[in-house]
Each structure stands twice: as structure tokens, then as C-alpha cells.
Design a protein around this motif. Structure first.
Motif, PDB file in Angstrom:
ATOM      1  N   LEU A  23      29.696  26.741  20.132  1.00  0.00           N
ATOM      2  CA  LEU A  23      28.320  26.269  20.187  1.00  0.00           C
ATOM      3  C   LEU A  23      27.876  25.742  18.820  1.00  0.00           C
ATOM      4  CD1 LEU A  23      26.737  29.156  22.271  1.00  0.00           C
ATOM      5  CD2 LEU A  23      27.522  26.927  23.084  1.00  0.00           C
ATOM      6  N   LEU A  24      26.919  24.840  18.854  1.00  0.00           N
ATOM      7  CA  LEU A  24      26.290  24.265  17.664  1.00  0.00           C
ATOM      8  C   LEU A  24      27.323  23.772  16.659  1.00  0.00           C
ATOM      9  CD1 LEU A  24      23.333  26.772  17.289  1.00  0.00           C
ATOM     10  CD2 LEU A  24      23.314  24.515  18.327  1.00  0.00           C
ATOM     11  N   ASP A  25      27.327  24.312  15.445  1.00  0.00           N
ATOM     12  CA  ASP A  25      28.224  23.803  14.404  1.00  0.00           C
ATOM     13  C   ASP A  25      29.418  24.716  14.168  1.00  0.00           C
ATOM     14  OD1 ASP A  25      26.761  25.860  13.279  1.00  0.00           O
ATOM     15  OD2 ASP A  25      26.630  24.913  11.305  1.00  0.00           O
TER      16      ASP A  25
ATOM     17  N   GLY B  80      27.596  20.050  17.143  1.00  0.00           N
ATOM     18  CA  GLY B  80      26.842  19.847  15.900  1.00  0.00           C
ATOM     19  C   GLY B  80      25.513  20.561  15.997  1.00  0.00           C
ATOM     20  N   ARG B  81      24.879  20.742  14.853  1.00  0.00           N
ATOM     21  CA  ARG B  81      23.586  21.439  14.863  1.00  0.00           C
ATOM     22  C   ARG B  81      22.461  20.443  14.688  1.00  0.00           C
ATOM     23  NH1 ARG B  81      21.628  22.639   9.503  1.00  0.00           N
ATOM     24  NH2 ARG B  81      23.195  22.061   7.961  1.00  0.00           N
ATOM     25  N   LEU B  82      21.244  20.922  14.880  1.00  0.00           N
ATOM     26  CA  LEU B  82      20.061  20.078  14.742  1.00  0.00           C
ATOM     27  C   LEU B  82      19.359  20.385  13.423  1.00  0.00           C
ATOM     28  CD1 LEU B  82      18.605  20.446  18.346  1.00  0.00           C
ATOM     29  CD2 LEU B  82      20.079  18.637  17.470  1.00  0.00           C
ATOM     30  N   ASP B  83      18.811  19.339  12.787  1.00  0.00           N
ATOM     31  CA  ASP B  83      18.034  19.573  11.575  1.00  0.00           C
ATOM     32  C   ASP B  83      16.599  19.937  11.947  1.00  0.00           C
ATOM     33  OD1 ASP B  83      16.820  17.196  12.277  1.00  0.00           O
ATOM     34  OD2 ASP B  83      17.636  16.042  10.604  1.00  0.00           O
ATOM     35  N   LYS B  84      15.724  20.069  10.967  1.00  0.00           N
ATOM     36  CA  LYS B  84      14.355  20.519  11.214  1.00  0.00           C
ATOM     37  C   LYS B  84      13.546  19.550  12.078  1.00  0.00           C
ATOM     38  CE  LYS B  84      14.085  23.234   7.030  1.00  0.00           C
ATOM     39  NZ  LYS B  84      13.454  23.409   5.731  1.00  0.00           N
ATOM     40  N   THR B  85      13.917  18.272  12.063  1.00  0.00           N
ATOM     41  CA  THR B  85      13.186  17.290  12.856  1.00  0.00           C
ATOM     42  C   THR B  85      13.800  17.058  14.237  1.00  0.00           C
ATOM     43  OG1 THR B  85      14.446  15.463  11.881  1.00  0.00           O
ATOM     44  CG2 THR B  85      12.378  16.087  10.793  1.00  0.00           C
ATOM     45  N   GLY B  86      14.898  17.744  14.529  1.00  0.00           N
ATOM     46  CA  GLY B  86      15.524  17.623  15.845  1.00  0.00           C
ATOM     47  C   GLY B  86      16.651  16.620  15.922  1.00  0.00           C
ATOM     48  N   ASN B  87      17.015  16.011  14.803  1.00  0.00           N
ATOM     49  CA  ASN B  87      18.132  15.064  14.791  1.00  0.00           C
ATOM     50  C   ASN B  87      19.449  15.822  14.702  1.00  0.00           C
ATOM     51  OD1 ASN B  87      16.382  12.818  14.752  1.00  0.00           O
ATOM     52  ND2 ASN B  87      16.125  13.047  12.544  1.00  0.00           N
ATOM     53  N   LYS B  88      20.441  15.364  15.462  1.00  0.00           N
ATOM     54  CA  LYS B  88      21.744  16.037  15.466  1.00  0.00           C
ATOM     55  C   LYS B  88      22.525  15.682  14.209  1.00  0.00           C
ATOM     56  CE  LYS B  88      24.202  16.434  19.234  1.00  0.00           C
ATOM     57  NZ  LYS B  88      25.150  16.192  20.329  1.00  0.00           N
ATOM     58  N   ILE B  89      23.049  16.706  13.552  1.00  0.00           N
ATOM     59  CA  ILE B  89      23.925  16.520  12.398  1.00  0.00           C
ATOM     60  C   ILE B  89      25.353  16.538  12.931  1.00  0.00           C
ATOM     61  CG2 ILE B  89      24.699  17.494  10.210  1.00  0.00           C
ATOM     62  CD1 ILE B  89      21.906  18.812  10.000  1.00  0.00           C
ATOM     63  N   PRO B  90      26.096  15.443  12.790  1.00  0.00           N
ATOM     64  CA  PRO B  90      27.449  15.392  13.366  1.00  0.00           C
ATOM     65  C   PRO B  90      28.412  16.339  12.655  1.00  0.00           C
ATOM     66  CG  PRO B  90      27.034  13.448  12.048  1.00  0.00           C
ATOM     67  CD  PRO B  90      25.747  14.221  12.089  1.00  0.00           C
ATOM     68  N   MET B  91      29.443  16.731  13.385  1.00  0.00           N
ATOM     69  CA  MET B  91      30.475  17.603  12.833  1.00  0.00           C
ATOM     70  C   MET B  91      31.343  16.808  11.858  1.00  0.00           C
ATOM     71  SD  MET B  91      29.991  20.548  14.234  1.00  0.00           S
ATOM     72  CE  MET B  91      31.495  21.488  14.196  1.00  0.00           C
ATOM     73  N   SER B  92      31.858  17.491  10.834  1.00  0.00           N
ATOM     74  CA  SER B  92      32.709  16.813   9.849  1.00  0.00           C
ATOM     75  C   SER B  92      34.189  16.883  10.231  1.00  0.00           C
ATOM     76  CB  SER B  92      32.488  17.420   8.465  1.00  0.00           C
ATOM     77  OG  SER B  92      32.802  18.794   8.478  1.00  0.00           O
TER      78      SER B  92
END
Length: 100
Positions: free
Chosen positions: A10-12, A50-62
Motif C-alpha cells: 500500500l501507498l509508498d 505511491g503516496r499523496l502529498d498534502k494537497t492530494g497530488n500523487k508522488i510517484p514511486m522511484s
């Protein structure tokens, strides 16, 4: 289908399997367990979306499935599937990727 293939991080989170330590030198000498050094390389088996930042945008996995990565010596969570050990790390805990 094996249990490890059914596991979806899940998530990151990233599921990795450590590379086995060499049991024999290049010249053919077998090493005892005490002489083997800890291996901090692993293969990515599964990665979360990937996880979400504070504004709800997805941060992609590296990392992606199949990548060879460098992981910390300690940390992560150990899981056992089909008599094999795997570790789960956060994406940010992975030290780097190995290019072959």
C-alpha cells in the motif's frame, strides 16, 4: 498463484527480496557462515502506487518491479512467503538503484 504474487504493498511501500550472500569465492573456496558479509542489495518484487502529498497530488514511486536496489542494513519489516524471506520498506528508505 504464490502468496508473494498476491501481496500488494500500500501507498509508498516496496516489497524486496535480498540477494543471497555468495557461498563460494571466485577461486572455488566455500565460505563458512561466519565469513559471509551481510548483503544490502535486493530485487524489487512489488511496489505500491505511491503516496499523496498534502494537497492530494500523487508522488510517484522511484522504483519499479525488477529494479536492483540498495537497502539499509537494518529496518524494514520482514515477511515470510513460501519459506522465503522478504522485506517491506518505504520508498524513501531505499538508498538507491543499481544500474547493470
Amino acid at each position: 498463484m504464490s502468496a508473494v504474487k498476491r501481496f500488494i504493498p500500500l501507498l509508498d511501500r516496496v516489497l524486496v527480496q535480498r540477494v543471497k550472500a555468495e557461498t563460494k569465492t571466485a577461486s572455488g573456496i566455500f565460505l563458512p557462515d561466519a565469513a559471509k558479509s551481510a548483503v544490502n542489495h535486493a530485487t524489487v518484487i512489488a511496489a505500491g502506487p505511491g503516496r499523496l502529498d498534502k494537497t492530494g497530488n500523487k508522488i510517484p514511486m522511484s522504483v519499479t518491479v525488477g529494479d536492483k536496489v540498495v537497502i539499509p542494513e537494518y529496518g524494514g519489516m520482514t515477511l515470510k512467503f513460501d519459506e522465503e524471506d522478504y522485506q517491506v520498506f518505504r520508498d524513501e528508505d531505499i538508498v538507491g538503484k543499481l544500474n547493470e
